[in-house]
Motif scaffolding. Structure first.
Motif, mmCIF file in Angstrom:
data_model
loop_
_atom_site.group_PDB
_atom_site.id
_atom_site.type_symbol
_atom_site.label_atom_id
_atom_site.label_comp_id
_atom_site.label_asym_id
_atom_site.label_seq_id
_atom_site.Cartn_x
_atom_site.Cartn_y
_atom_site.Cartn_z
ATOM 1 N N GLU A 89 -0.515 -1.142 10.194
ATOM 2 C CA GLU A 89 -1.648 -1.771 9.513
ATOM 3 C C GLU A 89 -1.900 -1.143 8.138
ATOM 4 O O GLU A 89 -2.290 -1.844 7.199
ATOM 5 N N PHE A 90 -1.693 0.148 8.014
ATOM 6 C CA PHE A 90 -1.864 0.797 6.701
ATOM 7 C C PHE A 90 -0.851 0.231 5.688
ATOM 8 O O PHE A 90 -1.110 0.183 4.493
ATOM 9 N N PHE A 127 -4.586 5.437 0.511
ATOM 10 C CA PHE A 127 -5.215 5.022 1.759
ATOM 11 C C PHE A 127 -4.908 6.058 2.827
ATOM 12 O O PHE A 127 -3.784 6.529 2.955
ATOM 13 N N MET A 164 -6.560 7.831 6.779
ATOM 14 C CA MET A 164 -7.536 7.820 7.876
ATOM 15 C C MET A 164 -8.770 8.626 7.489
ATOM 16 O O MET A 164 -9.870 8.376 7.989
ATOM 17 N N ASP A 223 -1.905 -4.186 5.794
ATOM 18 C CA ASP A 223 -3.253 -4.712 5.556
ATOM 19 C C ASP A 223 -3.953 -4.070 4.366
ATOM 20 O O ASP A 223 -5.064 -4.473 4.014
ATOM 21 N N VAL A 224 -3.345 -3.060 3.786
ATOM 22 C CA VAL A 224 -3.929 -2.448 2.589
ATOM 23 C C VAL A 224 -3.396 -3.202 1.370
ATOM 24 O O VAL A 224 -2.194 -3.460 1.264
ATOM 25 N N VAL A 265 -6.895 -0.806 14.024
ATOM 26 C CA VAL A 265 -7.578 0.442 13.673
ATOM 27 C C VAL A 265 -9.087 0.295 13.867
ATOM 28 O O VAL A 265 -9.740 1.147 14.474
ATOM 29 N N PRO A 278 -16.744 4.337 0.296
ATOM 30 C CA PRO A 278 -16.178 3.332 1.200
ATOM 31 C C PRO A 278 -15.115 2.482 0.506
ATOM 32 O O PRO A 278 -15.120 2.350 -0.721
ATOM 33 N N VAL A 279 -14.240 1.928 1.320
ATOM 34 C CA VAL A 279 -13.187 1.071 0.771
ATOM 35 C C VAL A 279 -13.621 -0.385 0.865
ATOM 36 O O VAL A 279 -14.340 -0.768 1.788
ATOM 37 N N ASP A 326 -20.099 3.484 7.604
ATOM 38 C CA ASP A 326 -20.084 2.968 6.230
ATOM 39 C C ASP A 326 -18.692 3.053 5.599
ATOM 40 O O ASP A 326 -18.557 3.179 4.388
ATOM 41 N N ALA A 327 -17.659 2.972 6.427
ATOM 42 C CA ALA A 327 -16.295 3.108 5.894
ATOM 43 C C ALA A 327 -15.906 1.944 4.997
ATOM 44 O O ALA A 327 -15.136 2.115 4.053
ATOM 45 N N PHE A 328 -16.447 0.753 5.298
ATOM 46 C CA PHE A 328 -16.029 -0.446 4.558
ATOM 47 C C PHE A 328 -17.181 -1.042 3.769
ATOM 48 O O PHE A 328 -18.313 -1.094 4.255
ATOM 49 N N ARG A 329 -16.861 -1.505 2.575
ATOM 50 C CA ARG A 329 -17.814 -2.298 1.806
ATOM 51 C C ARG A 329 -17.287 -3.724 1.858
ATOM 52 O O ARG A 329 -16.277 -4.052 1.242
ATOM 53 N N GLY A 368 -14.714 5.314 13.979
ATOM 54 C CA GLY A 368 -14.809 5.612 12.562
ATOM 55 C C GLY A 368 -16.243 5.640 12.063
ATOM 56 O O GLY A 368 -17.193 5.402 12.815
ATOM 57 N N ARG A 369 -16.409 5.919 10.768
ATOM 58 C CA ARG A 369 -17.751 6.031 10.190
ATOM 59 C C ARG A 369 -18.330 4.622 9.959
ATOM 60 O O ARG A 369 -17.614 3.684 9.608
ATOM 61 N N LEU A 424 -10.460 8.376 4.959
ATOM 62 C CA LEU A 424 -11.462 7.491 4.345
ATOM 63 C C LEU A 424 -12.290 6.765 5.405
ATOM 64 O O LEU A 424 -13.336 6.213 5.099
ATOM 65 N N LEU A 425 -11.798 6.759 6.625
ATOM 66 C CA LEU A 425 -12.438 5.970 7.684
ATOM 67 C C LEU A 425 -13.229 6.813 8.673
ATOM 68 O O LEU A 425 -14.046 6.285 9.434
ATOM 69 N N PRO A 465 -7.720 -7.932 8.936
ATOM 70 C CA PRO A 465 -7.211 -6.702 8.319
ATOM 71 C C PRO A 465 -7.628 -5.454 9.098
ATOM 72 O O PRO A 465 -8.791 -5.340 9.495
ATOM 73 N N LEU A 466 -6.691 -4.576 9.331
ATOM 74 C CA LEU A 466 -6.921 -3.341 10.090
ATOM 75 C C LEU A 466 -7.581 -3.611 11.450
ATOM 76 O O LEU A 466 -8.393 -2.828 11.917
ATOM 77 N N PHE A 487 -18.616 0.593 12.389
ATOM 78 C CA PHE A 487 -17.241 0.630 11.880
ATOM 79 C C PHE A 487 -16.525 -0.701 12.099
ATOM 80 O O PHE A 487 -15.706 -1.124 11.304
ATOM 81 N N VAL A 520 -7.763 -4.667 3.015
ATOM 82 C CA VAL A 520 -8.553 -3.483 2.667
ATOM 83 C C VAL A 520 -7.989 -2.911 1.372
ATOM 84 O O VAL A 520 -6.773 -2.715 1.255
#
Lengths: 279, 149
Positions: free
Chosen positions: A148-149, A113, A115, A152-153, B70, A93-94, B79-82, B76-77, A117-118, B66-67, B111, A101
């Motif tokens: 956003e990529f 970065f 998609m 926001d990254v 998206v 996870p990110v 557990d995508a974010f910590r 999305g999954r 990863l998500l 942020p995001l 997500f 992010v």
């Protein structure tokens, strides 16, 4: 106008009640601020799918990571077919915090970065939507995701950010609008005549978007035999040279198809050639 | 988009919005001169189109997360974010969540759940609301234009 007399949009002074233009301008500012510490942003594009664009992107990133002390990042803008994270061994996870992010770290410390990863493993990109008339808003949403990529990254300071674009020219035009100081674009083709035609179209669109073409990379330029090491023909045609001549740019590298995995043996040649055309 | 009161020849001002939860969107505008009100009613496709731009009809009252686009638009999954907790002040000053509000939040996909919780927390903090309940969540959804949250 008919019997009812009223002023039109531009005749009514002041912003709209929602200040939408200001909201959009704020979005653009966020992109600009985030990319402020990045030396150069370069797009990797192709008019044709299946030419190995992500493979080339990952190879360039890996090849340059060791020679650019400020760091290299890869933004995978291919939302529907993201592959570059896997090639660079970047996984989630990110981390998410108040700054934004944080990108995943791939081989040689390349920041990535994507998609990929998500999304759930093996699942396609699916939007939450009303279930109909997707064609109206899907492109807008994809551009919003790209924005956003970028914004926001937490890319931090980098010498180079590579943007791996999906096939076609549309996303490059979006990118050029979002990143006005885009340093240029590298075109990836395979030798075939079909590829020459479709990549040529995309390269023309690149010029129309006022983006500098830095060069052509011909991928799958023959087949490298894993047994004897010799390279034989794979596709008929000479699209790399033809496109280079048409657009007045160099062929930066020819990479044969390797049955063995990533990275290609031509890693140094490729990164040397790309580094030589940096703006 | 501007709404003009033809009789007064004045631009109408944004008053409030409503998110009924069926994919549609409504916003009320009022003429500052005569007080006449009109409602803009958007169908699901129009609502989605505006949402896809990452903008809010009536303007933003909270900063963009942020995001945000998206996370609120992609399946999305979980557990995508910590997610790192925000710095100290926020962690001690967070509003309580009632059991019913927590239950409702649990129905939000993982997500996007962290972002949704933060938005409601920020909403409550800015208004000195000590406890988040489903009713407060409804009010926040309408005020902030949070379709699907």
């Amino acid at each position: 106008m008919g019997s009812v007399k009223f002023r039109t949009y531009h005749q009514v002074e002041g912003a709209d009640a929602s200040r939408l233009a200001e909201q959009v301008a704020a979005q653009r500012r966020r992109v600009e601020e985030r990319l402020g510490a990045i030396g150069r942003v370069i797009a990797i594009m192709s008019g044709k799918g299946g030419v190995g664009k992500s493979y080339v992107t990952a190879a360039i990133a890996l090849g340059l990571a060791d020679r650019l002390p400020g760091g290299v990042g890869v933004l995978d803008a291919d939302l529907k077919g993201p592959t570059v994270a896997r090639l660079l061994d970047a996984s989630g996870p990110v981390r998410l915090d108040q700054d934004g992010v944080h990108p995943a770290r791939g081989r040689s410390g390349v920041k990535v970065f994507s998609m990929d990863l998500l999304l759930e493993d093996g699942q396609p990109l699916r939007w939450n939507d009303p279930g109909h008339e997707r064609f109206v808003w899907r492109g807008v949403l994809e551009t919003g995701a790209l924005r956003e990529f970028l914004a926001d990254v937490v890319w931090g300071s980098l010498d180079l950010l590579l943007v791996d674009l999906p096939p076609g020219a549309d996303r490059l035009e979006d990118l050029a609008e979002l990143v006005p100081n885009l340093a240029g674009a590298l075109a990836v083709t395979i030798p075939s005549e079909e590829s020459r035609r479709s990549v040529g179209r995309a390269m023309r669109s690149t010029l129309r978007a006022d983006v500098k073409l830095l060069g052509v990379i011909e991928n799958m330029s023959g087949y490298a035999c894993a047994e004897c090491g010799r390279t034989g023909p794979l596709y008929p045609g000479d699209a790399g040279s033809a496109l280079a001549e048409t657009f007045g740019v160099p062929v930066l590298a020819r990479i044969p198809f390797h049955s063995a995995s990533f990275p290609p043996a031509e890693l140094t040649t490729l990164s040397d050639a790309v580094a030589a055309v940096f703006p | 988009m501007k709404f003009l009161c033809i009789d007064c020849d004045r631009q109408m001002e944004f008053e409030e919005r409503a998110v009924p939860g069926d994919g549609t969107f409504a916003a009320a505008f009022r003429c500052p001169a005569c007080g006449r009100r009109v409602a803009m009613l958007a169908n699901p496709m129009e609502t989605q189109l505006v949402g896809s731009l990452g903008v809010r009809i009536g303007g933003r009252t909270l900063d963009e997360e942020p995001l945000e686009l998206v996370r609120s638009s992609v399946q999305g999954r979980d557990d995508a974010f910590r997610e790192d907790p925000p710095p100290g002040a926020r962690s001690t000053g967070r509003p309580r969540w009632s059991a019913a509000a927590e239950e409702r939040l649990a129905r939000v996909p993982g997500f996007v759940r962290g972002m949704v919780r933060k938005i409601y927390n920020d909403y409550a903090l800015e208004r000195d609301i000590a406890e988040l309940t489903p009713e407060i969540m409804d009010r926040a959804r309408a005020e902030l234009g949070l379709e699907g949250m």
